[in-house]
Write an enzyme that holds these catalytic residues in place. Structure first.
Site, PDB file in Angstrom:
ATOM      1  N   SER A 247       0.870  -1.180   0.000  1.00 19.66           N
ATOM      2  CA  SER A 247       0.000   0.000   0.000  1.00 19.66           C
ATOM      3  C   SER A 247       0.906   1.229   0.000  1.00 19.66           C
ATOM      4  CB  SER A 247      -0.849  -0.019   1.281  1.00 19.66           C
ATOM      5  OG  SER A 247      -1.416   1.239   1.545  1.00 19.66           O
TER       6      SER A 247
ATOM      7  N   TYR B 235      -1.284  -0.889  10.546  1.00 19.75           N
ATOM      8  CA  TYR B 235      -1.473  -1.264   9.126  1.00 19.75           C
ATOM      9  C   TYR B 235      -0.250  -0.825   8.321  1.00 19.75           C
ATOM     10  CZ  TYR B 235      -3.707  -1.365   4.459  1.00 19.75           C
ATOM     11  OH  TYR B 235      -4.013  -1.613   3.141  1.00 19.75           O
TER      12      TYR B 235
HETATM   13  N1  LIG Z   1      -8.857  -0.679  -0.617  1.00 22.67           N
HETATM   14  C1  LIG Z   1      -7.801   0.091  -0.501  1.00 22.67           C
HETATM   15  O1  LIG Z   1      -7.918   1.333  -0.438  1.00 22.67           O
HETATM   16  C2  LIG Z   1      -6.417  -0.503  -0.464  1.00 22.67           C
HETATM   17  C3  LIG Z   1      -5.327   0.343  -0.662  1.00 22.67           C
HETATM   18  C4  LIG Z   1      -4.036  -0.202  -0.623  1.00 22.67           C
HETATM   19  C5  LIG Z   1      -3.849  -1.559  -0.425  1.00 22.67           C
HETATM   20  N2  LIG Z   1      -4.938  -2.350  -0.253  1.00 22.67           N
HETATM   21  C6  LIG Z   1      -4.693  -3.792  -0.036  1.00 22.67           C
HETATM   22  O2  LIG Z   1      -5.270  -4.512  -1.109  1.00 22.67           O
HETATM   23  C7  LIG Z   1      -5.681  -5.811  -0.655  1.00 22.67           C
HETATM   24  C8  LIG Z   1      -7.128  -6.078  -1.055  1.00 22.67           C
HETATM   25  O3  LIG Z   1      -7.934  -5.080  -0.443  1.00 22.67           O
HETATM   26  P1  LIG Z   1      -9.487  -4.818  -0.816  1.00 22.67           P
HETATM   27  O4  LIG Z   1      -9.648  -3.365  -0.756  1.00 22.67           O
HETATM   28  O5  LIG Z   1      -9.862  -5.561  -2.040  1.00 22.67           O
HETATM   29  O6  LIG Z   1     -10.155  -5.422   0.507  1.00 22.67           O
HETATM   30  P2  LIG Z   1     -11.376  -6.431   0.748  1.00 22.67           P
HETATM   31  O7  LIG Z   1     -11.640  -6.336   2.210  1.00 22.67           O
HETATM   32  O8  LIG Z   1     -12.471  -6.167  -0.206  1.00 22.67           O
HETATM   33  O9  LIG Z   1     -10.741  -7.848   0.378  1.00 22.67           O
HETATM   34  C9  LIG Z   1      -9.824  -8.509   1.203  1.00 22.67           C
HETATM   35  C10 LIG Z   1     -10.135  -9.992   1.160  1.00 22.67           C
HETATM   36  O10 LIG Z   1      -9.172 -10.666   1.962  1.00 22.67           O
HETATM   37  C11 LIG Z   1      -9.851 -11.669   2.703  1.00 22.67           C
HETATM   38  N3  LIG Z   1      -9.099 -12.004   3.906  1.00 22.67           N
HETATM   39  C12 LIG Z   1      -8.941 -11.245   5.016  1.00 22.67           C
HETATM   40  N4  LIG Z   1      -8.229 -11.907   5.926  1.00 22.67           N
HETATM   41  C13 LIG Z   1      -7.915 -13.119   5.386  1.00 22.67           C
HETATM   42  C14 LIG Z   1      -7.206 -14.244   5.855  1.00 22.67           C
HETATM   43  N5  LIG Z   1      -6.671 -14.259   7.077  1.00 22.67           N
HETATM   44  N6  LIG Z   1      -7.071 -15.305   5.043  1.00 22.67           N
HETATM   45  C15 LIG Z   1      -7.633 -15.301   3.802  1.00 22.67           C
HETATM   46  N7  LIG Z   1      -8.332 -14.263   3.309  1.00 22.67           N
HETATM   47  C16 LIG Z   1      -8.468 -13.180   4.087  1.00 22.67           C
HETATM   48  C17 LIG Z   1     -11.198 -11.036   3.048  1.00 22.67           C
HETATM   49  O11 LIG Z   1     -12.168 -12.012   3.419  1.00 22.67           O
HETATM   50  C18 LIG Z   1     -11.519 -10.317   1.752  1.00 22.67           C
HETATM   51  O12 LIG Z   1     -12.250 -11.136   0.874  1.00 22.67           O
HETATM   52  C19 LIG Z   1      -5.425  -5.816   0.847  1.00 22.67           C
HETATM   53  O13 LIG Z   1      -4.187  -6.445   1.114  1.00 22.67           O
HETATM   54  C20 LIG Z   1      -5.354  -4.358   1.204  1.00 22.67           C
HETATM   55  O14 LIG Z   1      -4.618  -4.111   2.389  1.00 22.67           O
HETATM   56  C21 LIG Z   1      -6.206  -1.872  -0.270  1.00 22.67           C
END
Ligand SMILES: NC(=O)c1ccc[n+]([C@@H]2O[C@H](COP(=O)([O-])OP(=O)(O)OC[C@H]3O[C@@H](n4cnc5c(N)ncnc54)[C@H](O)[C@@H]3O)[C@@H](O)[C@H]2O)c1
Length: 254
Positions: free
Chosen positions: A145, A158
């Site tokens: 991120s 985080y």
């Molecule tokens: N949304 C944002 O603004 C953003 C920005 C930068 C980075 N990210 C990163 O991108 C990735 C995806 O984020 P997103 O926004 O699609 O989030 P999201 O919450 O929609 O998806 C995350 C998925 O990971 C699964 N998950 C969580 N813990 C888990 C575990 N222990 N084992 C297996 N699966 C697990 C959840 O059930 C969910 O389906 C994450 O790593 C997040 O930190 C997101």
């Protein structure tokens, strides 16, 4: 000429039950990939797998926690048993913390960030690399991120976990480049995903304010991040290794 064609490529995606992981699964499937997808949410991963199979994609799907090494190891073994190889792995599963100052955070919050965002990525990489090293080929993309590139006020645990993802990525890239394995980290800024929706609901942040603080005056769409994944993991991008790629509308340029 090489293209973004994933025909006959086996792509493993964690956290594919929702958000960017789910959209990535749908996009890689459209590009011809065979998929190995997992998520801790059983109902969600089964629904994603059912939809992909209906569309003709070959899918191995499983519900487990990525921080449980025995289950990660079993999933990688199942993937090798079914498809013989893993060409691409996207370690996308992750959790956000409640938005709050450091002195107000319980240690359980830090433990959860460690468990999913660091141990989960490490465990998946360990077993993916073991499989890829056998054939001197593979691509791993870890979801960090912009919070892994610099300070993220009110998101300290985080941010620490996403810095750790970059440390794991860079170190492994240097260790395994010689085996034809490329390992990079993707660093999005705020993406309009279910994670942001939950943060807005639970921590009273405001997407409009976040958008206003970005040079492009909007959040990223999930598709913009998945487009980057498709290119980063392709044969078209064959010499990028150990790099962090910010897809952030210019936020880290400020
Ligand atoms: N949304 C944002 O603004 C953003 C920005 C930068 C980075 N990210 C990163 O991108 C990735 C995806 O984020 P997103 O926004 O699609 O989030 P999201 O919450 O929609 O998806 C995350 C998925 O990971 C699964 N998950 C969580 N813990 C888990 C575990 N222990 N084992 C297996 N699966 C697990 C959840 O059930 C969910 O389906 C994450 O790593 C997040 O930190 C997101």
């Amino acid at each position: 000429m090489q293209t973004l064609d994933y025909n006959d490529k086996v792509v493993m995606i964690t956290g594919a039950g929702s958000g960017m992981g789910k959209l990535a699964a749908q996009n890689f499937s459209k590009a011809g990939a065979i998929l190995a997808i997992c998520d801790v949410n059983k109902a969600n991963i089964e629904a994603v797998a059912a939809q992909l199979r209906e569309e003709g994609c070959e899918v191995l799907a499983s519900a487990f926690d990525v921080s449980d090494e025995s289950l990660v190891q079993k999933f990688v073994a199942d993937c090798l048993h079914c498809f013989d190889k893993i060409d691409v792995a996207i370690n996308n599963a992750g959790v956000l913390q409640p938005i709050a100052r450091t002195h107000l955070l319980d240690l359980e919050i830090l433990d959860m960030q460690y468990k999913v965002n660091i141990k989960g990525v490490f465990t998946c990489m360990k077993h993916q690399i073991t499989a890829m090293k056998e054939v001197n080929n593979g691509v791993i993309l870890n979801l960090s991120s912009v919070a892994g590139l610099g300070a993220a006020a009110n998101l300290s645990t985080y941010s620490a976990s996403k810095h750790a993802v970059i440390g794991l990525t860079r170190s492994a890239a240097v260790e395994y480049g010689r085996y034809g394995i490329r390992i990079n980290a993707l660093c999005p800024s705020h993406v309009d995903s279910p994670m942001m929706d939950s943060a807005e609901k639970e921590s009273h942040i405001n997407k409009e304010n976040i958008a206003a603080a970005n040079p492009m005056k909007r959040l990223a769409t999930m598709q913009e991040i998945v487009n980057a994944m498709l290119w980063l993991c392709s044969d078209y991008n064959s010499y990028m290794n150990g790099t962090t790629i910010a897809i952030d509308g210019g936020l880290t340029a400020m």
